[in-house]
Design a protein around this motif. Structure first.
Motif, PDB file in Angstrom:
ATOM      1  N   ILE A 177      -9.024 -82.401 -32.082  1.00 58.59           N
ATOM      2  CA  ILE A 177     -10.155 -82.807 -32.921  1.00 58.59           C
ATOM      3  C   ILE A 177      -9.786 -82.644 -34.384  1.00 58.59           C
ATOM      4  O   ILE A 177      -8.816 -81.958 -34.724  1.00 58.59           O
ATOM      5  CB  ILE A 177     -11.424 -81.976 -32.615  1.00 58.59           C
ATOM      6  N   ALA A 178     -10.566 -83.267 -35.247  1.00 56.03           N
ATOM      7  CA  ALA A 178     -10.455 -83.047 -36.686  1.00 56.03           C
ATOM      8  C   ALA A 178     -11.870 -82.932 -37.243  1.00 56.03           C
ATOM      9  O   ALA A 178     -12.766 -83.692 -36.851  1.00 56.03           O
ATOM     10  CB  ALA A 178      -9.699 -84.182 -37.364  1.00 56.03           C
ATOM     11  N   LEU A 179     -12.059 -81.980 -38.137  1.00 58.52           N
ATOM     12  CA  LEU A 179     -13.341 -81.781 -38.804  1.00 58.52           C
ATOM     13  C   LEU A 179     -13.185 -82.170 -40.266  1.00 58.52           C
ATOM     14  O   LEU A 179     -12.360 -81.597 -40.990  1.00 58.52           O
ATOM     15  CB  LEU A 179     -13.789 -80.323 -38.697  1.00 58.52           C
ATOM     16  N   THR A 180     -13.967 -83.146 -40.714  1.00 60.76           N
ATOM     17  CA  THR A 180     -13.893 -83.601 -42.093  1.00 60.76           C
ATOM     18  C   THR A 180     -15.302 -83.684 -42.661  1.00 60.76           C
ATOM     19  O   THR A 180     -16.286 -83.433 -41.982  1.00 60.76           O
ATOM     20  CB  THR A 180     -13.201 -84.969 -42.196  1.00 60.76           C
ATOM     21  N   GLY A 181     -15.378 -84.049 -43.940  1.00 64.69           N
ATOM     22  CA  GLY A 181     -16.691 -84.124 -44.592  1.00 64.69           C
ATOM     23  C   GLY A 181     -17.105 -82.765 -45.125  1.00 64.69           C
ATOM     24  O   GLY A 181     -16.283 -81.995 -45.642  1.00 64.69           O
ATOM     25  N   ALA A 182     -18.391 -82.454 -45.007  1.00 65.99           N
ATOM     26  CA  ALA A 182     -18.908 -81.186 -45.508  1.00 65.99           C
ATOM     27  C   ALA A 182     -18.316 -80.011 -44.727  1.00 65.99           C
ATOM     28  O   ALA A 182     -17.899 -80.163 -43.579  1.00 65.99           O
ATOM     29  CB  ALA A 182     -20.435 -81.172 -45.400  1.00 65.99           C
ATOM     30  N   ASP A 183     -18.299 -78.844 -45.364  1.00 66.45           N
ATOM     31  CA  ASP A 183     -17.828 -77.623 -44.705  1.00 66.45           C
ATOM     32  C   ASP A 183     -18.963 -77.067 -43.859  1.00 66.45           C
ATOM     33  O   ASP A 183     -19.853 -76.387 -44.347  1.00 66.45           O
ATOM     34  CB  ASP A 183     -17.386 -76.599 -45.752  1.00 66.45           C
ATOM     35  N   GLY A 184     -18.928 -77.391 -42.556  1.00 72.05           N
ATOM     36  CA  GLY A 184     -19.991 -76.996 -41.648  1.00 72.05           C
ATOM     37  C   GLY A 184     -19.827 -75.609 -41.046  1.00 72.05           C
ATOM     38  O   GLY A 184     -20.486 -75.283 -40.059  1.00 72.05           O
ATOM     39  N   ARG A 185     -18.955 -74.777 -41.624  1.00 76.63           N
ATOM     40  CA  ARG A 185     -18.768 -73.399 -41.131  1.00 76.63           C
ATOM     41  C   ARG A 185     -18.603 -73.394 -39.612  1.00 76.63           C
ATOM     42  O   ARG A 185     -19.212 -72.616 -38.897  1.00 76.63           O
ATOM     43  CB  ARG A 185     -19.947 -72.520 -41.557  1.00 76.63           C
ATOM     44  N   ALA A 186     -17.755 -74.304 -39.128  1.00 79.39           N
ATOM     45  CA  ALA A 186     -17.596 -74.507 -37.690  1.00 79.39           C
ATOM     46  C   ALA A 186     -16.902 -73.315 -37.042  1.00 79.39           C
ATOM     47  O   ALA A 186     -16.084 -72.624 -37.661  1.00 79.39           O
ATOM     48  CB  ALA A 186     -16.798 -75.780 -37.434  1.00 79.39           C
ATOM     49  N   THR A 187     -17.248 -73.092 -35.781  1.00 76.06           N
ATOM     50  CA  THR A 187     -16.582 -72.074 -34.966  1.00 76.06           C
ATOM     51  C   THR A 187     -16.193 -72.677 -33.629  1.00 76.06           C
ATOM     52  O   THR A 187     -16.898 -73.547 -33.099  1.00 76.06           O
ATOM     53  CB  THR A 187     -17.487 -70.854 -34.722  1.00 76.06           C
ATOM     54  N   LEU A 188     -15.056 -72.221 -33.092  1.00 79.55           N
ATOM     55  CA  LEU A 188     -14.595 -72.623 -31.769  1.00 79.55           C
ATOM     56  C   LEU A 188     -14.530 -71.360 -30.920  1.00 79.55           C
ATOM     57  O   LEU A 188     -13.714 -70.464 -31.187  1.00 79.55           O
ATOM     58  CB  LEU A 188     -13.226 -73.292 -31.861  1.00 79.55           C
ATOM     59  N   ASP A 189     -15.425 -71.270 -29.948  1.00 78.19           N
ATOM     60  CA  ASP A 189     -15.563 -70.037 -29.153  1.00 78.19           C
ATOM     61  C   ASP A 189     -15.730 -68.827 -30.069  1.00 78.19           C
ATOM     62  O   ASP A 189     -15.164 -67.746 -29.829  1.00 78.19           O
ATOM     63  CB  ASP A 189     -14.360 -69.844 -28.231  1.00 78.19           C
ATOM     64  N   GLY A 190     -16.488 -69.002 -31.140  1.00 75.66           N
ATOM     65  CA  GLY A 190     -16.766 -67.910 -32.059  1.00 75.66           C
ATOM     66  C   GLY A 190     -15.748 -67.712 -33.156  1.00 75.66           C
ATOM     67  O   GLY A 190     -15.982 -66.951 -34.103  1.00 75.66           O
ATOM     68  N   ARG A 191     -14.595 -68.395 -33.075  1.00 74.55           N
ATOM     69  CA  ARG A 191     -13.557 -68.261 -34.104  1.00 74.55           C
ATOM     70  C   ARG A 191     -13.803 -69.277 -35.206  1.00 74.55           C
ATOM     71  O   ARG A 191     -13.966 -70.464 -34.945  1.00 74.55           O
ATOM     72  CB  ARG A 191     -12.186 -68.491 -33.465  1.00 74.55           C
ATOM     73  N   GLU A 192     -13.832 -68.809 -36.449  1.00 73.49           N
ATOM     74  CA  GLU A 192     -14.128 -69.693 -37.567  1.00 73.49           C
ATOM     75  C   GLU A 192     -12.997 -70.695 -37.800  1.00 73.49           C
ATOM     76  O   GLU A 192     -11.820 -70.350 -37.700  1.00 73.49           O
ATOM     77  CB  GLU A 192     -14.381 -68.877 -38.836  1.00 73.49           C
TER      78      GLU A 192
END
Length: 323
Positions: free
Chosen positions: A70-85
């Motif tokens: 995957i790739a996350l772009t655009g705004a900084d959505g403070r994403a987490t993957l299984d709780g990892r930032e």
């Protein structure tokens, strides 16, 4: 397959839109920040028009049913993957069963979740974009709902390690070409439109003042709050074609900027048109934030477009080293 665990309203599947149908009343739709979408697709070696998730109401939580990238772009959505930032503007592998959460952004308005292979929903009129008003495209023509399952297309070759890799956000990489707000208002370059001279003594105020994005705004257009401007004379206008970026002035005097789901025709006077190269910045302007229009020449508009293409070329070179 991607399962939607939780979502806010108005999160949709979007690609680069469906141009070429405005003459029959079909808006183009497509990503509000198409630079974020184009960059995410480049990072994953996707086709340029691959579909992704446009997230504009938060939080969004998804579960991956299979391994992928995957790739996350655009705004900084403070994403987490299984709780990892996770970092924004970052591509990384995901495993089956992992859960991704995208939260309210620190800044900006829209996050793009791009997947290797793209979101595989049926094409309608040459696009997978969701047309909310028309009720077609995307996933059954509607926003995403908890329990939805989205198929993923076949991914192209890409070499990516477990930590993934990132690119510079365009606002950082192109800081000279895209100045940051100096007074709390996002500068948006625009060219005077057909009826600009109708506004006479009010026209300088259109360019000088800071306009606030009203809560009565959506993907069709941003309504702006500020000191109204009025034409010096009123004339009956025939309807004319509209495209994203056109700034109309309804009778109340507060402008409306047409956006990705722009109406295909309208009859309000046009005071300006935001240049195409700046529309991605407008797509990341949040409700309640302020913008200011800066009048530019066509030559300056072309220079901004050249800067955008140069940024994308740099991302493309980075990806080619991973093929």
């Amino acid at each position: 397959m991607i399962e939607i665990i939780a979502t806010g309203p108005q999160n949709t599947v979007q690609d680069l839109g469906r141009p070429g149908h405005r003459h029959v009343g079909v808006a183009s739709a497509g990503a509000m920040d198409n630079l974020a979408l184009r960059t995410g697709n480049l990072m994953l070696n996707n086709a340029a028009d691959a579909a992704a998730l446009e997230v504009q109401t938060f939080p969004l939580t998804v579960r991956f049913a299979a391994d992928g990238v995957i790739a996350l772009t655009g705004a900084d959505g403070r994403a987490t993957l299984d709780g990892r930032e996770l970092l924004p503007w970052w591509a990384l592998p995901v495993k089956a069963g992992q859960q991704l959460e995208i939260r309210y952004p620190r800044q900006g308005a829209r996050v793009y979740l791009c997947v290797a292979g793209g979101i595989d929903v049926p094409q309608v009129m040459g696009s997978r974009s969701t047309a909310l008003r028309g009720g077609f495209g995307g996933l059954d023509g509607r926003p995403l709902q908890a329990g939805d399952n989205l198929a993923v297309g076949v991914a192209a070759a890409l070499s990516i390690g477990p930590g993934g890799y990132g690119v510079q956000p365009p606002g950082v990489a192109m800081a000279e070409a895209f100045p940051l707000p100096a007074d709390g208002s996002l500068p948006l370059r625009a060219i005077a439109a057909g009826e600009a001279d109708w506004f006479g003594n009010d026209l300088p105020r259109f360019w000088a003042q800071s306009w606030k994005i009203s809560p009565q705004s959506n993907r069709t257009g941003y309504r702006l709050s500020g000191e109204p401007i009025q034409p010096e004379h009123r004339s009956e206008m025939r309807s004319y074609g509209l495209v994203p970026g056109v700034v109309q002035v309804p009778p109340g005097g507060e402008p409306i900027v047409q956006l990705s789901d722009a109406n295909t025709a309208g009859g309000y006077p046009k005071v300006a048109g935001v240049i195409e190269a700046d529309l991605w910045r407008l797509g990341q302007a949040a409700i309640g934030s302020r913008i200011r229009f800066v009048e530019v020449t066509p030559r300056e508009a072309i220079a901004a477009e050249v800067a955008v293409e140069g940024y994308l070329a740099g991302v493309r070179r980075l990806v080619e080293r991973r093929l």
